[in-house]
Design a protein around this motif. Structure first.
Motif, PDB file in Angstrom:
ATOM      1  N   LEU A 178      61.160  83.568  59.610  1.00 55.17           N
ATOM      2  CA  LEU A 178      62.056  82.589  59.494  1.00 55.17           C
ATOM      3  C   LEU A 178      63.165  82.537  58.428  1.00 55.17           C
ATOM      4  CD1 LEU A 178      63.133  80.048  61.090  1.00 55.17           C
ATOM      5  CD2 LEU A 178      61.402  78.608  59.997  1.00 55.17           C
ATOM      6  N   ARG A 179      62.337  82.721  57.341  1.00 54.87           N
ATOM      7  CA  ARG A 179      63.264  82.521  55.808  1.00 54.87           C
ATOM      8  C   ARG A 179      64.343  83.861  55.891  1.00 54.87           C
ATOM      9  NH1 ARG A 179      63.891  84.956  51.479  1.00 54.87           N
ATOM     10  NH2 ARG A 179      62.357  86.510  51.683  1.00 54.87           N
ATOM     11  N   LYS A 180      63.699  84.978  56.084  1.00 54.88           N
ATOM     12  CA  LYS A 180      64.799  85.840  56.236  1.00 54.88           C
ATOM     13  C   LYS A 180      65.765  85.826  57.321  1.00 54.88           C
ATOM     14  CE  LYS A 180      61.405  89.309  54.692  1.00 54.88           C
ATOM     15  NZ  LYS A 180      60.608  90.572  54.794  1.00 54.88           N
ATOM     16  N   LYS A 181      65.643  85.390  58.424  1.00 57.14           N
ATOM     17  CA  LYS A 181      66.662  85.085  59.363  1.00 57.14           C
ATOM     18  C   LYS A 181      67.611  83.886  59.036  1.00 57.14           C
ATOM     19  CE  LYS A 181      66.703  84.682  64.584  1.00 57.14           C
ATOM     20  NZ  LYS A 181      65.635  84.427  65.715  1.00 57.14           N
ATOM     21  N   VAL A 182      67.017  82.999  58.433  1.00 57.51           N
ATOM     22  CA  VAL A 182      68.012  81.933  57.827  1.00 57.51           C
ATOM     23  C   VAL A 182      68.979  82.681  56.914  1.00 57.51           C
ATOM     24  CG1 VAL A 182      68.072  79.928  56.705  1.00 57.51           C
ATOM     25  CG2 VAL A 182      66.604  80.073  58.322  1.00 57.51           C
ATOM     26  N   VAL A 183      68.561  83.185  55.951  1.00 53.53           N
ATOM     27  CA  VAL A 183      69.333  83.725  54.702  1.00 53.53           C
ATOM     28  C   VAL A 183      70.297  84.840  55.452  1.00 53.53           C
ATOM     29  CG1 VAL A 183      69.032  85.364  52.866  1.00 53.53           C
ATOM     30  CG2 VAL A 183      67.274  83.465  52.902  1.00 53.53           C
ATOM     31  N   SER A 184      69.810  85.677  56.423  1.00 55.05           N
ATOM     32  CA  SER A 184      70.720  86.711  57.039  1.00 55.05           C
ATOM     33  C   SER A 184      71.909  85.979  57.562  1.00 55.05           C
ATOM     34  CB  SER A 184      69.967  87.570  58.117  1.00 55.05           C
ATOM     35  OG  SER A 184      70.896  88.362  58.497  1.00 55.05           O
ATOM     36  N   VAL A 185      71.569  85.066  58.524  1.00 55.66           N
ATOM     37  CA  VAL A 185      72.569  84.273  59.401  1.00 55.66           C
ATOM     38  C   VAL A 185      73.400  83.550  58.559  1.00 55.66           C
ATOM     39  CG1 VAL A 185      72.892  82.669  61.275  1.00 55.66           C
ATOM     40  CG2 VAL A 185      71.244  84.190  61.243  1.00 55.66           C
ATOM     41  N   GLY A 186      72.711  82.984  57.402  1.00 52.39           N
ATOM     42  CA  GLY A 186      73.661  82.003  56.857  1.00 52.39           C
ATOM     43  C   GLY A 186      74.694  82.782  55.972  1.00 52.39           C
ATOM     44  N   LYS A 187      74.135  84.037  55.174  1.00 55.21           N
ATOM     45  CA  LYS A 187      75.249  84.718  54.458  1.00 55.21           C
ATOM     46  C   LYS A 187      76.109  85.148  55.639  1.00 55.21           C
ATOM     47  CE  LYS A 187      72.202  86.553  50.922  1.00 55.21           C
ATOM     48  NZ  LYS A 187      71.543  87.570  50.300  1.00 55.21           N
TER      49      LYS A 187
END
Length: 443
Positions: A178-187
């Motif tokens: 979830l953390r990686k997905k949030v970071v990827s989509v946020g960037k």
């Protein structure tokens, strides 16, 4: 100055390169050192402390250094008490609402006059802030929940038997995903917002990014709530002090272990006439002769193989396997517990053999209900030739102490014998600690 000594001095000059030109003299060719200075940048991550030995003309790292480096890289197995150090976990909905509230308060960089540029700047900063506000707590949870591999074997067993094998790692894995997905989509959306050509487009991309991140966290944020429940469960686990002598009550279900815990300690277990009243490990404390000891009530053991045992029974085995305990084994020969003395005898022999290294005390409970003739269930073999079993049905094991909590029979003697047992356990713990300290002292 001789040519040799001059060269040696020049080799010691830092931050320079030495070039050698040719000079023709009457007596032949000579090397003339020319020093060329360059600007130098130093990057030092850590000081080199490894020592080397020369073996067959090559430098070989000292084995002692390799061992020390290996010890530094390998995390040490924790002592018990890791569950009380777990971080507080917020519910996923609170994390999301807090992150959205903080992100929307982010304003554009001052001094941008152009409306489109200002909106692009604000949108990119708000999306970046939202991403960080969500990712930071997720990373904190992942880093501060211990790796099961480095837990004390007892606490490792508690995780596996209480949460289910693999569930703990699965939840932490989902949290990291979830953390990686949030970071990827946020960037990604912050970048798109920063490339907007107009104020309206920047506003639309900001709203799209906020909505997309919120959808992701709403959908996968249940991993945070699962971790919250795990933290609550693990913090509720009893804390064991390995240096304090511990008395572990063991026996078949409903033989009276919990009643004896109430008599001996501060523990207040549930007492009912049905199997597996004790649904976990209950810790209490005993104060005898101004000394403090621990006592633990464990779920009952049934007559079956380890492969067929449920997690409650396995908790009992985990305590006996991984904790330095003295054993108070409780027998019920009255038939009140629902298990025949013959079956209890088989379980007892198995436990006695498996945990023979433990200090042991046998107690026959409910002695006020014992009859002159032994209790024989319909499933028992009446013509058995096993003299030890026949004797067990009547009196229990050799040296067993008869007690009755209801009629207060034998309780004073029980407390005396328990004190002696725990003093012996205390001496054993001290001797074991002394041996470990001797092994740690370098020769």
């Amino acid at each position: 100055m001789s040519g040799t000594s001059g060269l040696l001095q020049l080799w010691q000059v830092p931050s320079s390169s030495l070039f050698f030109g040719r000079s023709k003299l009457s007596k032949g060719l000579y090397l003339v050192p020319v020093r060329v200075m360059y600007p130098m940048s130093c990057f030092c991550k850590q000081m080199q402390t490894t020592t080397y030995a020369i073996v067959k003309g090559s430098y070989v790292s000292n084995p002692q250094n390799q061992q020390e480096n290996k010890e530094k890289l390998t995390p040490k197995v924790e002592n018990v008490g890791a569950f009380q150090k777990l971080p507080m976990v917020m519910p996923s909905v609170d994390i999301l609402h807090s992150a959205l509230r903080k992100a929307k308060r982010v304003s554009p960089t001052k001094g941008i006059a152009n409306a489109a540029k200002r909106e692009r700047n604000k949108g990119a900063k708000q999306l970046d802030a939202l991403m960080k506000e969500l990712a930071v707590p997720l990373r904190t949870y992942k880093e501060n929940f211990p790796n099961k591999k480095y837990l004390h074997p007892y606490e490792r067993s508690l995780i596996e038997l209480t949460l289910g094998d693999g569930n703990y790692e699965d939840v932490l894995g989902k949290l990291e995903a979830l953390r990686k997905k949030v970071v990827s989509v946020g960037k990604e959306h912050a970048s798109l917002c920063a490339k907007s050509l107009s104020k309206r487009e920047a506003e639309e991309r900001l709203n799209e990014g906020l909505k997309r991140i919120e959808e992701i966290f709403d959908g996968d944020g249940k991993a945070v709530d699962e971790l919250l429940n795990i933290a609550k469960t693990l913090r509720a686990m009893p804390v064991v002090d390995l240096e304090t002598p511990t008395l572990c009550l063991v026996g078949a279900p409903n033989v009276g272990k919990s009643s004896l815990v109430r008599v001996l300690s501060t523990g207040k277990p549930e007492i009912c006439n049905y199997p597996f009243t004790t649904r976990g490990i209950l810790m209490g404390h005993i104060n005898l002769s101004y000394q403090n000891f621990q006592v633990t009530d464990t779920p009952g053991i049934l007559r079956r193989s380890d492969e067929e045992r449920n997690n409650l029974e396995k908790l009992t085995l985990a305590v006996l396997t991984h904790l330095p305990t003295a054993v108070l084994y409780v027998h019920d020969l009255s038939g009140e517990c629902g298990m025949s003395p013959s079956d209890q005898f088989v379980i007892y022999k198995e436990m006695r053999e498996r945990f023979s290294s433990h200090i042991w005390l046998d107690v026959v409970s409910k002695c006020d209900l014992l009859q002159a003739s032994p209790v024989i269930f319909a499933t028992d073999d009446c013509n058995v030739d096993n003299f030890e079993l026949v004797r067990y049905r009547k009196m229990g094991p050799d040296g067993a102490l008869n007690v009755s909590v209801k009629n207060e029979i034998g309780l004073h003697e029980l407390k005396k014998r328990v004190y002696e047992l725990l003093v012996s356990q205390s001496e054993r713990i001290k001797n074991q600690k002394s041996k470990e300290e001797e092994l740690e002292v370098p020769s």
